[in-house]
Design a protein around this motif. Sequence first.
Motif, PDB file in Angstrom:
ATOM      1  N   ILE A   1       0.881  -1.173   0.000  1.00 53.88           N
ATOM      2  CA  ILE A   1       0.000   0.000   0.000  1.00 53.88           C
ATOM      3  C   ILE A   1       0.914   1.217   0.000  1.00 53.88           C
ATOM      4  N   GLN A   2       1.109   1.829  -1.161  1.00 54.80           N
ATOM      5  CA  GLN A   2       2.130   2.860  -1.306  1.00 54.80           C
ATOM      6  C   GLN A   2       1.612   4.029  -2.143  1.00 54.80           C
ATOM      7  N   ASN A   3       2.171   5.235  -1.795  1.00 51.22           N
ATOM      8  CA  ASN A   3       1.925   6.457  -2.582  1.00 51.22           C
ATOM      9  C   ASN A   3       0.426   6.763  -2.712  1.00 51.22           C
ATOM     10  N   THR A   4      -0.274   6.653  -1.607  1.00 47.27           N
ATOM     11  CA  THR A   4      -1.704   6.982  -1.590  1.00 47.27           C
ATOM     12  C   THR A   4      -1.940   8.019  -0.493  1.00 47.27           C
ATOM     13  N   LYS A   5      -1.694   9.276  -0.823  1.00 46.20           N
ATOM     14  CA  LYS A   5      -1.793  10.347   0.148  1.00 46.20           C
ATOM     15  C   LYS A   5      -3.217  10.563   0.648  1.00 46.20           C
ATOM     16  N   ASN A   6      -4.194  10.145  -0.163  1.00 49.13           N
ATOM     17  CA  ASN A   6      -5.591  10.341   0.232  1.00 49.13           C
ATOM     18  C   ASN A   6      -6.070   9.307   1.243  1.00 49.13           C
ATOM     19  N   LEU A   7      -5.271   8.268   1.455  1.00 42.14           N
ATOM     20  CA  LEU A   7      -5.636   7.239   2.424  1.00 42.14           C
ATOM     21  C   LEU A   7      -5.297   7.741   3.821  1.00 42.14           C
TER      22      LEU A   7
ATOM     23  N   ILE B   1      -2.293   8.249   6.405  1.00 45.95           N
ATOM     24  CA  ILE B   1      -2.883   7.696   7.630  1.00 45.95           C
ATOM     25  C   ILE B   1      -2.313   8.404   8.855  1.00 45.95           C
ATOM     26  N   ARG B   2      -3.137   8.563   9.876  1.00 49.88           N
ATOM     27  CA  ARG B   2      -2.775   9.329  11.059  1.00 49.88           C
ATOM     28  C   ARG B   2      -2.606   8.455  12.299  1.00 49.88           C
ATOM     29  N   LYS B   3      -2.750   7.163  12.126  1.00 47.05           N
ATOM     30  CA  LYS B   3      -2.625   6.243  13.249  1.00 47.05           C
ATOM     31  C   LYS B   3      -1.973   4.960  12.762  1.00 47.05           C
ATOM     32  N   LEU B   4      -1.109   4.393  13.592  1.00 43.97           N
ATOM     33  CA  LEU B   4      -0.445   3.151  13.211  1.00 43.97           C
ATOM     34  C   LEU B   4      -1.489   2.071  12.965  1.00 43.97           C
ATOM     35  N   PRO B   5      -1.459   1.443  11.786  1.00 46.68           N
ATOM     36  CA  PRO B   5      -2.499   0.446  11.467  1.00 46.68           C
ATOM     37  C   PRO B   5      -2.432  -0.766  12.389  1.00 46.68           C
ATOM     38  N   ASP B   6      -3.570  -1.412  12.571  1.00 43.09           N
ATOM     39  CA  ASP B   6      -3.649  -2.589  13.423  1.00 43.09           C
ATOM     40  C   ASP B   6      -3.138  -3.806  12.652  1.00 43.09           C
TER      41      ASP B   6
ATOM     42  N   LEU C   1       3.911  10.667   7.409  1.00 40.93           N
ATOM     43  CA  LEU C   1       4.321  11.796   8.236  1.00 40.93           C
ATOM     44  C   LEU C   1       3.313  12.182   9.309  1.00 40.93           C
ATOM     45  N   HIS C   2       2.101  11.609   9.259  1.00 40.02           N
ATOM     46  CA  HIS C   2       1.078  11.994  10.228  1.00 40.02           C
ATOM     47  C   HIS C   2       0.965  11.012  11.393  1.00 40.02           C
ATOM     48  N   ILE C   3       1.712   9.923  11.362  1.00 39.44           N
ATOM     49  CA  ILE C   3       1.718   8.973  12.480  1.00 39.44           C
ATOM     50  C   ILE C   3       2.729   9.468  13.505  1.00 39.44           C
ATOM     51  N   THR C   4       2.266   9.764  14.699  1.00 38.24           N
ATOM     52  CA  THR C   4       3.145  10.382  15.698  1.00 38.24           C
ATOM     53  C   THR C   4       3.525   9.447  16.843  1.00 38.24           C
ATOM     54  N   THR C   5       2.809   8.334  17.030  1.00 33.74           N
ATOM     55  CA  THR C   5       3.035   7.493  18.205  1.00 33.74           C
ATOM     56  C   THR C   5       3.041   6.014  17.826  1.00 33.74           C
ATOM     57  N   VAL C   6       3.943   5.280  18.448  1.00 31.29           N
ATOM     58  CA  VAL C   6       3.922   3.817  18.372  1.00 31.29           C
ATOM     59  C   VAL C   6       3.405   3.335  19.721  1.00 31.29           C
ATOM     60  N   PRO C   7       2.147   2.859  19.795  1.00 28.44           N
ATOM     61  CA  PRO C   7       1.558   2.514  21.095  1.00 28.44           C
ATOM     62  C   PRO C   7       2.053   1.170  21.627  1.00 28.44           C
ATOM     63  N   GLY C   8       1.718   0.877  22.850  1.00 23.54           N
ATOM     64  CA  GLY C   8       2.070  -0.408  23.440  1.00 23.54           C
ATOM     65  C   GLY C   8       1.374  -1.560  22.753  1.00 23.54           C
TER      66      GLY C   8
ATOM     67  N   GLY D   1       6.431  10.221  11.007  1.00 20.23           N
ATOM     68  CA  GLY D   1       6.331  11.391  11.872  1.00 20.23           C
ATOM     69  C   GLY D   1       6.378  11.037  13.346  1.00 20.23           C
ATOM     70  N   PHE D   2       6.978   9.891  13.677  1.00 19.70           N
ATOM     71  CA  PHE D   2       6.998   9.422  15.068  1.00 19.70           C
ATOM     72  C   PHE D   2       7.628  10.466  15.980  1.00 19.70           C
ATOM     73  N   GLU D   3       6.989  10.671  17.123  1.00 20.78           N
ATOM     74  CA  GLU D   3       7.528  11.520  18.178  1.00 20.78           C
ATOM     75  C   GLU D   3       7.821  10.731  19.446  1.00 20.78           C
ATOM     76  N   GLU D   4       7.092   9.608  19.614  1.00 20.04           N
ATOM     77  CA  GLU D   4       7.228   8.832  20.849  1.00 20.04           C
ATOM     78  C   GLU D   4       6.977   7.356  20.571  1.00 20.04           C
ATOM     79  N   ILE D   5       7.756   6.518  21.243  1.00 14.05           N
ATOM     80  CA  ILE D   5       7.528   5.079  21.242  1.00 14.05           C
ATOM     81  C   ILE D   5       7.198   4.690  22.679  1.00 14.05           C
ATOM     82  N   GLN D   6       6.006   4.169  22.893  1.00 12.93           N
ATOM     83  CA  GLN D   6       5.507   3.960  24.245  1.00 12.93           C
ATOM     84  C   GLN D   6       6.003   2.649  24.849  1.00 12.93           C
TER      85      GLN D   6
END
Length: 602
Positions: A8-14, A38-43, A62-69, A88-93
């Motif tokens: 799944i590549q080069n799809t900015k509208n996703l 996408i704005r959230k790490l996919p499941d 670039l819109h994914i900011t967190t890697v959750p537990g 766009g990661f800022e934090e790894i939990q």
Amino acid sequence: MPGTWRLIQNTKNLVYIEAGAFTNLPQLKYLSICNTGIRKLPDVTKIFSSEFNFILEICDNLHITTVPGNAFQGMNNESITLKLYGNGFEEIQSHAFNGTTLISLELKENAHLEKMHNDAFRGATGPSVLDISSTKLQALPSYGLESIQTLIATSSYSLKKLPSREKFTNLLDATLTYPSHCCAFRNLPTKEQNFSFSIFKNFSKQCESTARRPNNETLYSAVFAESELSGWDYDYGFCLPKTLQCAPEPDAFNPCEDIMGYDFLRVLIWLINILAIVGNVTVLFVLLTSRYKLTVPRFLMCNLSFADLCMGLYLLLIASVDAQTKGQYYNHAIEWQTGSGCSAAGFFTVFASELSVYTLTVITLERWHTITYAIQLDQKLRLKHAIPVMLGGWLFASLIATLPLVGVSSYMKVSICLPMDVETTLSQVYILTILILNVLAFIIICACYIKIYFAVQNPELMAANRDTKIAKKMAVLIFTDFTCMAPISFFAISAAFKVPLITVTNSKVLLVLFYPVNSCANPFLYAIFTKAFRRDFFLLLSKFGCCKYRAELYRRKDFSAYISNCKNGFTGSNKPSRSTLKLTTLQCQYSAVLDKACCKEC
């Protein structure tokens, strides 16, 4: 094979992927989700892939900011490779990689990644390879580093301190940003590595105890049955010793050592900085609180003492940091050399050095001028002339000390915070300019010294002014001061031309033994050991109720000198008036009273 790859590549509208989008894909080997909106790490926890070395690539989102537990738990039952770069990661939990067996983890080029939780690897096995290049991570997690065999952290300028080197028990290859970090891994013994099969753990013992035949028959037969050896392709490099490789190697400017490379320097630098600070503070306090008029020599001596005090503060700062980082400077080097502390220390030392040289030159010129024009009172140097001259010296020293802070050379090059960066042409010109000016000052002082020497030999000037003896002593002292600076100037000039004749380690000997010795000696040679200073000192102490007798003796000497001058003024045709005689009588009576008081006190 069909079904083993998903791209799944080069799809900015996703901008969103539903939680059940990747469910029950046992044959999936490679999943790539790159350059989307996408704005959230996919499941991916329900993939349940059974493939060995499953690869998950999530990049340029670039819109994914967190890697959750527990973000990857249940994705695969075997080993996996995670390529999580350019996001766009800022934090790894905490527990972000829980439930995974990581072969490789790529976090490079996450330009905003600043925090990785201390328990990010809690519940995970691995990784063997960790790449955090081009991130803003300020610290690595202390848990989970034992399995890392390859660490890549290039262009990670915020990572100024590494965890304890004992945490990296299996590290074999490290590519870091700062050379000083490699000092932590020098002479670090490596333990037995983790292999895919537990039986391989016996190989290291067999390598040591068994003589190896050309075909490795003895070695392998000690571990496997003969029937199991048929068809094996032997790895002849298996028994080679495992040594840790680290880059970049420490360079000549930053060797693997403490700030003070030798123990005797660590003792001397404390002794010299204490003497410099105490001596110069004493001189400044006594001169500025003296009841006598602030003359040009006193004014110049105050400036010299302040410059030498700054040098003492520089040495104190260096000695303090050395004491705090002793034995572990490699882990504090970057934080110190790139921080405000080193910049302040560098500014202090360059400012103090240049102001001291400038002031010594002005003192010499003032002494020469005083001797040359001793009879011509209208040519005498006044305080109104000395103040703008020294103001120019302060501006000059401040400018020279500020240039390395704005990119002309640098104080960050070495641990002692001197401007030793000569990589650019502008930096070379800067260093050479300072050295040439210091050499010119030395030549001026030598020339003035020679003129003063011949001037005091002239019998016509011997009785013209009492400053002749002071000038002679000052000339000798200043000449001695500059001979102490000669070795430093010599080696600095050679280094400026990129032909260093001395190592940084040995240059620290010059730094302690020659560079600041004048700041330690000047207050004693120029002030404390002089009669005028001792007079001012005891008169000051008498204000606080101490040494009253000594202070009274100095007052009597001053009064006696005044009476002597008055008597010399009455000779010849200058006949004293009645009022003058009356005043003289009163002064003599006062002198007699002082004599009696002193006798009683004795």
